[in-house]
Write a protein that holds these residues in place. Structure first.
Motif, PDB file in Angstrom:
ATOM      1  N   HIS A   1      13.556  45.331 -23.408  1.00 45.45           N
ATOM      2  CA  HIS A   1      13.030  46.453 -24.033  1.00 45.45           C
ATOM      3  C   HIS A   1      12.986  46.796 -25.535  1.00 45.45           C
ATOM      4  N   LEU A   2      14.228  46.687 -25.630  1.00 46.22           N
ATOM      5  CA  LEU A   2      14.898  47.975 -26.693  1.00 46.22           C
ATOM      6  C   LEU A   2      14.414  46.681 -28.201  1.00 46.22           C
ATOM      7  N   THR A   3      15.874  45.116 -27.390  1.00 49.20           N
ATOM      8  CA  THR A   3      15.594  43.973 -28.227  1.00 49.20           C
ATOM      9  C   THR A   3      13.903  44.154 -29.038  1.00 49.20           C
ATOM     10  N   LYS A   4      13.374  43.474 -27.655  1.00 49.15           N
ATOM     11  CA  LYS A   4      12.081  42.850 -28.294  1.00 49.15           C
ATOM     12  C   LYS A   4      10.904  44.221 -29.127  1.00 49.15           C
ATOM     13  N   ALA A   5      11.345  45.267 -28.635  1.00 50.30           N
ATOM     14  CA  ALA A   5      10.385  46.052 -30.072  1.00 50.30           C
ATOM     15  C   ALA A   5      11.059  45.880 -31.409  1.00 50.30           C
ATOM     16  N   LEU A   6      12.498  46.235 -31.350  1.00 52.87           N
ATOM     17  CA  LEU A   6      13.287  45.910 -32.405  1.00 52.87           C
ATOM     18  C   LEU A   6      12.928  44.982 -33.222  1.00 52.87           C
ATOM     19  N   ALA A   7      12.470  43.733 -32.508  1.00 50.44           N
ATOM     20  CA  ALA A   7      11.671  41.710 -33.138  1.00 50.44           C
ATOM     21  C   ALA A   7      10.670  42.262 -33.235  1.00 50.44           C
ATOM     22  N   THR A   8       9.719  42.699 -32.847  1.00 53.10           N
ATOM     23  CA  THR A   8       8.607  42.830 -32.859  1.00 53.10           C
ATOM     24  C   THR A   8       7.610  43.627 -33.939  1.00 53.10           C
ATOM     25  N   GLN A   9       8.439  45.126 -34.649  1.00 52.21           N
ATOM     26  CA  GLN A   9       7.551  45.478 -34.722  1.00 52.21           C
ATOM     27  C   GLN A   9       8.490  45.235 -36.391  1.00 52.21           C
ATOM     28  N   PHE A  10       8.775  45.110 -37.109  1.00 53.46           N
ATOM     29  CA  PHE A  10       9.712  45.033 -38.027  1.00 53.46           C
ATOM     30  C   PHE A  10      10.129  44.226 -38.695  1.00 53.46           C
ATOM     31  N   ALA A  11      10.046  43.878 -39.956  1.00 53.74           N
ATOM     32  CA  ALA A  11      10.511  42.639 -40.556  1.00 53.74           C
ATOM     33  C   ALA A  11      11.756  42.211 -40.583  1.00 53.74           C
TER      34      ALA A  11
ATOM     35  N   THR B   1      17.627  54.397 -34.576  1.00 54.56           N
ATOM     36  CA  THR B   1      16.554  54.044 -35.240  1.00 54.56           C
ATOM     37  C   THR B   1      16.464  54.916 -36.805  1.00 54.56           C
ATOM     38  N   SER B   2      16.128  54.248 -38.243  1.00 53.66           N
ATOM     39  CA  SER B   2      16.048  55.108 -39.300  1.00 53.66           C
ATOM     40  C   SER B   2      14.408  55.210 -39.596  1.00 53.66           C
ATOM     41  N   ARG B   3      13.607  54.238 -38.599  1.00 52.60           N
ATOM     42  CA  ARG B   3      12.040  54.205 -38.561  1.00 52.60           C
ATOM     43  C   ARG B   3      11.416  54.996 -36.830  1.00 52.60           C
ATOM     44  N   PRO B   4      11.019  55.510 -36.753  1.00 48.03           N
ATOM     45  CA  PRO B   4      10.326  55.124 -35.134  1.00 48.03           C
ATOM     46  C   PRO B   4       9.737  53.867 -34.986  1.00 48.03           C
ATOM     47  N   ILE B   5      10.657  54.036 -33.455  1.00 53.10           N
ATOM     48  CA  ILE B   5      10.048  53.018 -33.124  1.00 53.10           C
ATOM     49  C   ILE B   5       8.971  52.637 -31.237  1.00 53.10           C
ATOM     50  N   GLN B   6       8.154  51.497 -31.323  1.00 52.46           N
ATOM     51  CA  GLN B   6       7.215  52.138 -30.292  1.00 52.46           C
ATOM     52  C   GLN B   6       8.044  51.490 -28.843  1.00 52.46           C
ATOM     53  N   LEU B   7       8.535  52.906 -28.040  1.00 53.86           N
ATOM     54  CA  LEU B   7       9.042  51.719 -27.039  1.00 53.86           C
ATOM     55  C   LEU B   7       8.041  52.492 -26.017  1.00 53.86           C
ATOM     56  N   GLN B   8       7.193  52.308 -24.641  1.00 56.39           N
ATOM     57  CA  GLN B   8       6.648  52.864 -23.809  1.00 56.39           C
ATOM     58  C   GLN B   8       5.892  53.636 -23.785  1.00 56.39           C
ATOM     59  N   LYS B   9       5.066  53.058 -25.155  1.00 59.64           N
ATOM     60  CA  LYS B   9       4.041  53.252 -25.637  1.00 59.64           C
ATOM     61  C   LYS B   9       4.614  54.748 -26.279  1.00 59.64           C
ATOM     62  N   VAL B  10       5.638  55.187 -26.284  1.00 57.48           N
ATOM     63  CA  VAL B  10       6.195  56.493 -26.718  1.00 57.48           C
ATOM     64  C   VAL B  10       6.784  56.082 -28.460  1.00 57.48           C
ATOM     65  N   ALA B  11       6.280  56.771 -29.589  1.00 54.30           N
ATOM     66  CA  ALA B  11       7.379  56.864 -30.938  1.00 54.30           C
ATOM     67  C   ALA B  11       8.451  57.267 -30.642  1.00 54.30           C
ATOM     68  N   THR B  12       9.646  56.765 -31.147  1.00 53.35           N
ATOM     69  CA  THR B  12      10.842  57.883 -30.290  1.00 53.35           C
ATOM     70  C   THR B  12      12.189  56.970 -32.052  1.00 53.35           C
ATOM     71  N   GLN B  13      12.517  57.932 -32.099  1.00 49.89           N
ATOM     72  CA  GLN B  13      14.021  56.987 -33.153  1.00 49.89           C
ATOM     73  C   GLN B  13      15.339  57.564 -32.489  1.00 49.89           C
ATOM     74  N   LEU B  14      15.029  58.414 -30.381  1.00 44.91           N
ATOM     75  CA  LEU B  14      16.277  57.833 -29.750  1.00 44.91           C
ATOM     76  C   LEU B  14      15.819  57.672 -28.632  1.00 44.91           C
ATOM     77  N   VAL B  15      16.510  56.377 -28.372  1.00 39.75           N
ATOM     78  CA  VAL B  15      16.568  55.599 -27.324  1.00 39.75           C
ATOM     79  C   VAL B  15      17.825  56.171 -26.384  1.00 39.75           C
TER      80      VAL B  15
END
Length: 369
Positions: A239-249, A164-178
């Motif tokens: 987990h991935l799709t919900k993080a992307l849909a809820t954390q960004f516009a 991702t171009s911006r960090p996302i919160q996934l399993q309470k960890v901020a990351t750009q590479l899943v």
């Protein structure tokens, strides 16, 4: 056994003795589904719709659909299949659930109505998927936190599921590479063992339902790890799709043609292909990640949570420098290292591609961009 219809004997019960053990609504819904399949094929309502293929016992997923299934409200641990039980009428059953159906109960309290249920088997377990119609609600709107974070570009791949171009919160960890868990690759050794046993126990010339008990045992042993692989893969995707849909516009992905990407390389007898085994392994990894399923989940989840989804042209996103815009395939030194041959900027190749995806969407959305 099929024979002449006797006077006073119901037609289906006499001709098809298995009918006595099946709820009538199951057969009626199967006939409706078959009629829909034939009608769609004859009318060519959808592009690429082929000739209807009947299910084959032992070689398809065990499932059936039916209306008239309700939740027993007193304990939320049972569903009633076939409506109310009454003597001499259609067969009705109460089936106990593995855990209380709290989510279904909340939907029914909101005014939902159960339209249909699909009961299917995955490995050794049975699942009931309810189709609930809800009253119309106002469209979801992006939250303030989503608007502040703005747009995120997502690059899907095999080495890592997403960058991702911006960090996302996934399993309470901020990351750009899943990272890719490689669910199928980790289970292939166990699957190969039972696949060999299943192949050795196959008797040529017999249909699947007439094979030996040992063949069916090997088939059941294979079903359980396959079901676990599917469950783990779905868990990662959700987990991935919900993080992307809820954390960004806004989420931006590549408009990938998975069918073309996963074509076989074996070629023909006149023009045989090269590196067939390597391409087969790549195709297996691509289908294990399931780009199409991730896009499908993002499509409906962005509508749920007030965000939007966009797909851009994937051409040269991994060969373009996200800082100066220079395009050169030599800039990608390795699978993960990108060093621009023009400005010398160095970044993880997948993260750089995610930046290019987000920037390409902004240029497309801007008039004259």
């Amino acid at each position: 056994m099929i024979g002449p219809v006797r006077a006073g004997q119901p037609w289906p019960r006499y001709r098809y003795r298995w009918w006595d053990g099946v709820n009538a609504m199951v057969c009626q819904q199967a006939f409706r589904d078959a009629d829909t399949a034939w009608s769609n094929w004859l009318s060519r309502s959808r592009e690429g719709l082929g000739y209807p293929r009947p299910k084959q016992r032992g070689r398809c997923r065990d499932s059936f659909r039916m209306p008239g299934v309700g939740l027993v409200p007193e304990n939320l641990r049972h569903i009633r299949i076939g409506g109310e039980r009454r003597p001499g009428g259609q067969k009705a059953f109460r089936v106990r659930l593995h855990r209380p159906a709290y989510r279904l109960a909340r939907l029914l309290q909101r005014g939902g109505e159960v339209q249909m249920v699909t009961i299917s088997r995955s490995g050794p377990r049975w699942f009931a998927a309810f189709n609930v119609r809800l009253p119309a609600t106002p469209a979801a709107v992006a939250t303030r936190a989503q608007r502040e974070r703005g747009t995120v570009g997502v690059d899907l791949g095999v080495e890592v599921i997403s960058a991702t171009s911006r960090p996302i919160q996934l399993q309470k960890v901020a990351t750009q590479l899943v990272a890719n868990p490689r669910h199928l690759a980790n289970a292939r050794r166990a699957l190969a063992k039972w696949e060999r046993r299943k192949a050795r126990r196959w008797v040529k010339g017999r249909p699947a339902r007439e094979q030996s008990r040992g063949w069916h045992e090997a088939k059941d042993h294979m079903a359980k790890p396959h079901a676990q692989i599917a469950a783990h893969r779905a868990d990662t995707q959700h987990h991935l799709t919900k993080a992307l849909a809820t954390q960004f516009a806004r989420a931006v992905i590549e408009d990938l043609q998975v069918k073309n990407m996963s074509k076989s390389a074996k070629g023909t007898l006149e023009e045989p292909g090269s590196m067939v085994r390597q391409k087969a392994g790549l195709n297996r990894a691509l289908l294990d990640v399931s780009f199409g399923e991730i896009r499908r989940q993002l499509t409906y989840k962005t509508a749920w949570y007030g965000s939007t989804l966009s797909a851009v042209n994937p051409a040269y996103t991994s060969q373009t420098c996200h800082r100066c815009g220079h395009v050169d395939r030599k800039s990608r030194r390795t699978r993960s290292v990108f060093q621009c041959t023009a400005c010398g900027a160095e970044v993880h190749a997948d993260i750089g591609a995610a930046h290019n995806i987000a920037a390409r969407d902004e240029r497309t959305a801007t008039p004259g961009g």
